[in-house]
Scaffold this active site. Structure first.
Site, PDB file in Angstrom:
ATOM      1  N   ASP A 119       0.789  -1.238   0.000  1.00  0.00           N
ATOM      2  CA  ASP A 119       0.000   0.000   0.000  1.00  0.00           C
ATOM      3  C   ASP A 119       0.822   1.289   0.000  1.00  0.00           C
ATOM      4  O   ASP A 119       0.509   2.242   0.726  1.00  0.00           O
ATOM      5  CB  ASP A 119      -0.954   0.012   1.203  1.00  0.00           C
ATOM      6  CG  ASP A 119      -1.840  -1.226   1.276  1.00  0.00           C
ATOM      7  OD1 ASP A 119      -1.863  -1.999   0.301  1.00  0.00           O
ATOM      8  OD2 ASP A 119      -2.499  -1.420   2.310  1.00  0.00           O
ATOM      9  N   LYS A 180      -7.164  -4.021  -2.933  1.00  0.00           N
ATOM     10  CA  LYS A 180      -7.776  -4.715  -1.807  1.00  0.00           C
ATOM     11  C   LYS A 180      -8.588  -3.738  -0.963  1.00  0.00           C
ATOM     12  O   LYS A 180      -8.382  -2.520  -1.014  1.00  0.00           O
ATOM     13  CB  LYS A 180      -6.719  -5.411  -0.935  1.00  0.00           C
ATOM     14  CG  LYS A 180      -5.763  -4.483  -0.201  1.00  0.00           C
ATOM     15  CD  LYS A 180      -4.742  -5.303   0.579  1.00  0.00           C
ATOM     16  CE  LYS A 180      -3.721  -4.449   1.307  1.00  0.00           C
ATOM     17  NZ  LYS A 180      -4.259  -3.684   2.438  1.00  0.00           N
ATOM     18  N   CYS A 213      -2.050  -2.583   8.250  1.00  0.00           N
ATOM     19  CA  CYS A 213      -1.892  -3.569   7.177  1.00  0.00           C
ATOM     20  C   CYS A 213      -0.619  -4.405   7.336  1.00  0.00           C
ATOM     21  O   CYS A 213      -0.629  -5.614   7.086  1.00  0.00           O
ATOM     22  CB  CYS A 213      -1.898  -2.864   5.820  1.00  0.00           C
ATOM     23  SG  CYS A 213      -3.468  -2.027   5.484  1.00  0.00           S
TER      24      CYS A 213
END
Length: 296
Positions: A119, A180, A213
């Site tokens: 990310d 995602k 994450c």
């Protein structure tokens, strides 16, 4: 985990359990649990371990040593699974933890390692502390992965709203780029990609955010029996307190908190490695000494 090498007699054939064509029904036992499933005909030790992890991953302490045992009708009890065993007929197996705990050694080799880039997206730029520094180090890691032929998996959290991976990160040659909404990177597509790579033992993980994450990805991977190395100089959060306590928590679970240079040099391991000069050129300029340093 290693299987013992004692011989075991063949079990009588059976059927049932509704196993799909080309598979063999197997009862997987762990602790007080017993769960029926199926594996492909000819499945060996590694596939049995993967199945145990998929069925009981959240209950298995991966820092312990285990033995896989097979129920032998002839003896009326479980016996150690022989080396080279393959499933050819209906059987019952169990995973037994031994009393000796294993220390995580943290060895890395290119053939058994995958890089996870989590990310690193444009909309995070103004919010993440020292984002420019972790972009620089992340790019260095991806260059090293290309040099050493290490597969790279990249995710983007809700890219429709948060944008794509930043332009400074060169995604040339990566194995997978996935959008995602789940915080963890362990998506079905990622699990399928890992299953296609033979012998994966370690994941080198970096990106944002450390306490969300990165943390959730690391814990899921460890639950599946994969050793995780988090690159401290390539991961950050909006809050340094969140980052610090996440890294401390992860280190206590046996996850390895390391640095980009340590990872790259461990992967080449020897001055005579054919790619050493290229890796050396990558690390000639030290990674940025940012405010991340005092907040690990």
């Amino acid at each position: 985990m290693a299987a013992a090498e004692t011989a075991v007699p063949a079990l009588p054939s059976g059927g049932g359990l509704g196993a799909p064509s080309g598979t063999v029904p197997v009862l997987f036992c762990f602790s007080v649990f017993a769960r029926p499933s199926a594996v492909p005909h000819g499945a060996g030790y590694e596939l049995l371990i993967q199945k145990f992890l998929s069925l009981y991953g959240d209950q298995i302490d991966m820092h312990r040593k285990f033995v896989v045992q097979l129920f032998a009708e002839e003896w009326g009890q479980y016996v150690d699974l022989p080396k080279g065993f393959t499933v050819s007929e209906r059987c019952k197996v169990r995973l037994v933890p031994l009393q000796i705990q294993l220390t995580t050694l943290g060895n890395l080799t290119p053939s058994s390692t995958v890089f996870f880039c989590c990310d690193m997206q444009e909309r995070f730029r103004p919010a993440i502390k020292y984002f420019g520094d972790i972009i620089s180090v992340g790019q260095r890691l991806l260059q090293g992965a290309r040099i050493l032929g290490i597969p790279v998996i990249v995710t983007e959290q809700y890219p429709k709203g948060l944008g794509s991976t930043v332009q400074e990160i060169d995604l040339t040659g990566v194995k997978l780029v996935l959008p995602k909404t789940k915080f963890s990177m362990v998506l079905p597509e990622v699990e399928a990609a890992l299953a296609e790579i033979p012998g994966v033992r370690s994941v080198v993980l970096f990106g944002v955010e450390t306490h969300v994450c990165i943390q959730q990805t690391a814990l899921e991977l460890v639950g599946r029996g994969i050793e995780v190395h988090i690159v401290a100089d390539a991961t950050s959060s909006r809050s340094m307190m969140d980052r610090m306590f996440a890294l401390e928590r992860l280190a206590r679970t046996g996850i390895i908190v390391t640095t980009s240079e340590a990872v790259l040099l461990q992967l080449v391991a020897d001055k005579d490695h054919p790619k050493f000069k290229e890796i050396q050129n990558l690390i000639k300029a030290s990674a940025p000494e940012s405010g991340l340093l005092s907040k690990v």
